[in-house]
Design an enzyme around this catalytic site. Structure first.
Site, mmCIF file in Angstrom:
data_model
loop_
_atom_site.group_PDB
_atom_site.id
_atom_site.type_symbol
_atom_site.label_atom_id
_atom_site.label_comp_id
_atom_site.label_asym_id
_atom_site.label_seq_id
_atom_site.Cartn_x
_atom_site.Cartn_y
_atom_site.Cartn_z
ATOM 1 N N ASP A 156 0.761 -0.020 -7.794
ATOM 2 C CA ASP A 156 -0.680 0.252 -7.772
ATOM 3 C C ASP A 156 -1.221 0.182 -9.204
ATOM 4 O OD1 ASP A 156 -3.115 1.100 -6.412
ATOM 5 O OD2 ASP A 156 -2.875 2.966 -7.528
ATOM 6 N N LEU A 157 -2.308 -0.614 -9.414
ATOM 7 C CA LEU A 157 -2.919 -0.701 -10.745
ATOM 8 C C LEU A 157 -3.691 0.580 -11.044
ATOM 9 C CD1 LEU A 157 -4.273 -4.379 -10.864
ATOM 10 C CD2 LEU A 157 -2.198 -3.476 -11.877
ATOM 11 N N ASP A 169 -5.944 -3.460 -4.907
ATOM 12 C CA ASP A 169 -5.234 -3.499 -6.187
ATOM 13 C C ASP A 169 -3.790 -3.039 -6.008
ATOM 14 O OD1 ASP A 169 -5.767 -0.888 -5.570
ATOM 15 O OD2 ASP A 169 -6.354 -0.290 -7.599
#
Length: 820
Positions: free
Chosen positions: A437-438, A480
């Site tokens: 996960d960004l 994302d």
């Protein structure tokens, strides 16, 4: 059967006849003598399959048994006539039943008187000639003649005989509007009158030739005008001379074959052939012909487009010369099938252009057959389907790949994950799952806009692909979020790989528009082995691990450990996964209905459809508790479809009972991602016969703005179907007005945060009035949520708001509230 004497008179009395002894060996046909003085009957030989002893010993009784009734009567009459007249009778027909079943014998008998020395008739002798085969032949000849007459009369040709002296002739059928009698009596003159001037002279010359040369004239073309109508019929006539006994030609026997349709057909075929050749020459598809050695003998101009060279240059070359090496053996086998007499349809192959470029072709092939019905080659058509193949490959690629990053998409990844779960259980293999996960994506996306966010996702995908091992699967799982399926893992190996992926972003910075952003990731890792329950379970483990990593700071990873107490609260999400799967499978969801009042007349026709989950203790659980886990575990689309299916079924039932109601159905923020949702809506509307105008679909404003392009397409499709659309929680976004003109909604639902305190808050009053005015200016109606008191309801009515809902009007209920 009637018997008659043939030439019953004898010219002179014969000499006395004395019995038949001594004649048995000299006479082929049977001879018998009957005596009137009681002496036994004499018979020369056996006949009709019976032995001579049977004839001699059987007497009259045997005779009556084997002779027909008519024969018995005929023989008695003949014997009586010969006895009384003393003269012979000739050619009297008799019939016997043969000894062989079903066999009958026919004889012609000559009866003669037998005299004594005094000249008295003392008996009758009969000599019989067996004519059985002769009569069978005559009958067959009669049937043949009748068949010939039937054939002549039934054929489409006119068989016509006429005499030059005007006598009546013969005609087999009606023709050109004249009946056969008219042709038989005066047909020659009638024919001459109906011919063209040119044909008349030619016909007269032909008759003159037949008459003088005594030869036939064949294939004489005639154009005859019918008795009724102006369109001439075309005939080919053969004229044969008719002779009298002296050998003079006294008439003509004419056979006239109507070739009108044949001539028209030939002309049409000729025109069709010309059109066909033009079509082939100008066709976009390749049309070709090969000989028995597979060498091209004809190609149309389309070969230039397909092969990139002069079509004439292909003649004499082998069909296989242009086959792609990978397809040459396959093409040879196909040509052999055609050589064996088989047709091939939509046979696909790859050929090479002159420059070596491959082209995909779809062919129809069939054998080429000569006049002797020998296969001498092949003919075929080929269509260039290269663009179609490329497009098909693109479609297949997009089905499994993310359109932006070109990584595998969520659908493909989940399929691979399910396969790995099954393989792990069957083969005791161990896999690893990374959930990436960004950490800074939302900040970049909100600060620089969606275009910059898209560029960041592309760079992230490039960085992750650079670390990927052969056999591992990398996918963009969500906005994302990225996932990696790792082959052949152990716990220690999984920790090492997760750490390496974190290191990729340890010093990574994203530069866009002159601004620099440090991008970090949080990674959750989980092992997948034979003990793993399902793909949903391992996804939940990785998701929990990722959440745990986020609590540890930036650029961290965490490997799922079921013994870690810190995960206890997060483990609840795994429980949600199982509970939601069970609810979908066993219909443990419930629909409640909250009334929406039209303010101008205080009527209620609209109802918002609200979802609840039936808990283990039969309690109703609000969606706020389970929608987030449903999104994380990929179950939200199934829930959306469940709601649509059951809401439309309930609406159809209510409207069939005569209730004029409309439903507003809530959809999740992920609805725009579900490619199956719109088809589900269309199918359910048709299946339940629901008027689309009675259905409104609601999505929150923030969800629509987050995917505005997808939202525009989705709303447009809904409106094409005939449904309406509402933006829920309008005003909760920071830029609601700026996006309003891009979203073709029918209703704006004013966020309840501005309505709950409306009666006492001047700022909320101003905001609500402003929203209402903007909505009306853009052609949309407004719905105010969370109306909880009479004062707020009156203010909304004064502001001109169109609809209102809330506890003051009616709480959500399993039944419909029709009055406040």
């Amino acid at each position: 059967m009637t018997r008659k004497a043939r030439n019953s008179k004898s010219p002179a009395r014969p000499k006395p006849l004395i019995g038949i002894q001594g004649q048995e060996d000299s006479v082929v046909d049977p001879v018998w003598t009957v005596y009137f003085d009681g002496r036994p009957t004499e018979i020369s030989r056996a006949s009709c399959g019976y032995r001579l002893e049977e004839w001699l010993q059987g007497g009259k009784d045997f005779f009556k048994r084997v002779a027909t009734v008519e024969t018995v009567a005929s023989v008695r009459a003949a014997i009586h006539a010969v006895r009384t007249r003393g003269r012979s009778l000739h050619n009297i027909e008799i019939e016997f039943v043969g000894k062989e079943p079903g066999r009958r014998f026919h004889f012609l008998v000559n009866y003669h008187p037998v005299f004594n020395a005094a000249g008295d008739v003392i008996g009758v002798r009969g000599d019989a000639r067996d004519v059985t085969e002769l009569m069978q032949f005559e009958r067959a000849l009669g049937r043949g003649a009748g068949l010939l007459v039937s054939l002549v009369e039934s054929t489409g040709d006119l068989f016509w005989a006429f005499y030059f002296d005007g006598r009546s002739g013969f005609a087999s059928r009606d023709c050109c509007g004249f009946d056969r009698r008219e042709w038989a009596t005066g047909g020659l003159q009638r024919l001459r009158e109906r011919l063209t001037e040119y044909d008349r002279r030619r016909f007269d010359n032909a008759l003159d030739f037949v008459r003088k040369a005594k030869e036939r004239a064949i294939n004489l073309p005639l154009h005859i005008k019918p008795k009724h109508g102006r369109q001439r019929r075309r005939f080919l006539a053969n004229a044969v001379p008719l002779f009298d006994r002296s050998g003079d030609v006294v008439g003509v026997y004419c056979v006239m074959h109507d070739v009108t349709e044949l001539t028209d057909t030939r002309a049409a075929l000729k025109r069709s052939d010309a059109r066909f050749r033009d079509m082939i020459e100008f066709a976009h598809d390749l049309v070709w012909q090969t000989d028995g050695d597979h060498r091209w003998t004809y190609v149309n101009p389309a070969a230039l487009q397909i092969y990139g060279g002069d079509p004439a240059g292909l003649l004499g070359q082998s069909f296989l010369d242009r086959s792609h090496p990978d397809y040459r053996a396959r093409d040879a086998a196909a040509l052999q099938q055609v050589a064996n007499g088989k047709d091939l349809f939509q046979y696909e192959t790859v050929h090479l252009r002159i420059d070596g470029t491959p082209r995909h072709l779809s062919m129809n092939l069939r054998p080429q057959i000569d006049d002797a019905w020998r296969i001498v080659g092949a003919v075929g058509m080929a269509r260039d389907i290269t663009d179609q193949k490329n497009y098909q490959e693109q479609i297949e690629h997009l089905a499994d790949h993310d359109a932006m990053t070109d990584l595998f998409n969520r659908h493909y990844f989940e399929r691979q994950l399910n396969h790995s779960v099954a393989t792990a259980k069957r083969n005791q293999r161990v896999y690893g799952l990374l959930y990436v996960d960004l950490d800074n994506f939302k900040y970049v996306n909100d600060t620089l806009g969606h275009a910059a966010g898209d560029r960041l996702l592309l760079e992230t995908a490039r960085v992750l692909k650079g670390r990927l091992r052969q056999g591992d699967v990398l996918a963009r799982f969500g906005g994302d979020e990225f996932t990696v399926l790792l082959q052949d893992m152990t716990h220690e190996r999984l920790r090492y790989v997760a750490h390496e992926y974190c290191e990729l972003f340890g010093t990574y910075s994203f530069l866009d528009g002159g601004q620099l952003f440090d991008i970090r990731v949080s990674i959750g890792a989980a092992l997948l082995d034979g003990a793993t329950g399902s793909a949903s379970d391992v996804m939940a483990h990785a998701d929990l691990a990722c959440s745990n990593a986020k609590t540890r700071g930036r650029n961290q990873f965490y490997v799922y450990d079921p013994t870690d107490r810190a995960l206890d609260t997060m483990v609840q999400d795994v429980g949600w996964s199982r509970q939601l799967n069970d609810a979908i499978a066993h219909d443990r969801f419930e629909l409640l209905f909250q009334p929406i009042m039209r303010l101008r007349d205080a009527t209620i026709e609209h109802y918002e459809v609200l979802l609840r989950l039936r808990g283990k203790n039969d309690e109703l659980i609000a969606p706020g508790a389970f929608l987030s886990p449903a999104e994380r575990f990929g179950l939200i689309h199934s829930i959306d479809r469940w709601v649509v299916e059951h809401a439309l079924a309930r609406l159809a039932l209510l409207r069939s009972d005569g209730q004029t109601v409309r439903f507003a159905i809530n959809l999740s923020g992920r609805a725009f991602e579900d490619t199956e949702l719109l088809p589900t809506i269309e199918r359910a509307l048709t299946e339940y016969s629901v008027d689309p105008a009675a259905v409104t679909f609601e999505v929150t404003e923030t969800a629509a703005i987050a995917r505005i392009n997808d939202a525009k397409i989705f709303i447009a499709r809904l409106k094409t179907i005939g449904c309406q659309f509402a933006l829920d929680d309008f005003g909760s976004g920071f830029s609601s007005y700026s996006y309003l003109k891009f979203l073709p909604a029918d209703y704006l639902k004013i966020d309840g945060a501005f309505v709950q305190g409306l009666a006492d808050d001047p700022l909320d009053q101003a905001i609500v009035q402003s929203m209402n005015q903007v909505a009306h200016a853009s052609g949309k109606e407004t719905i105010a949520e969370f109306v909880e008191d009479a004062r707020s309801l009156e203010l909304l009515r004064d502001y001109g708001v169109d609809f209102a809902q809330g506890y003051y009007i009616g709480r959500p209920s399993e039944s419909l509230v029709r009055k406040v």
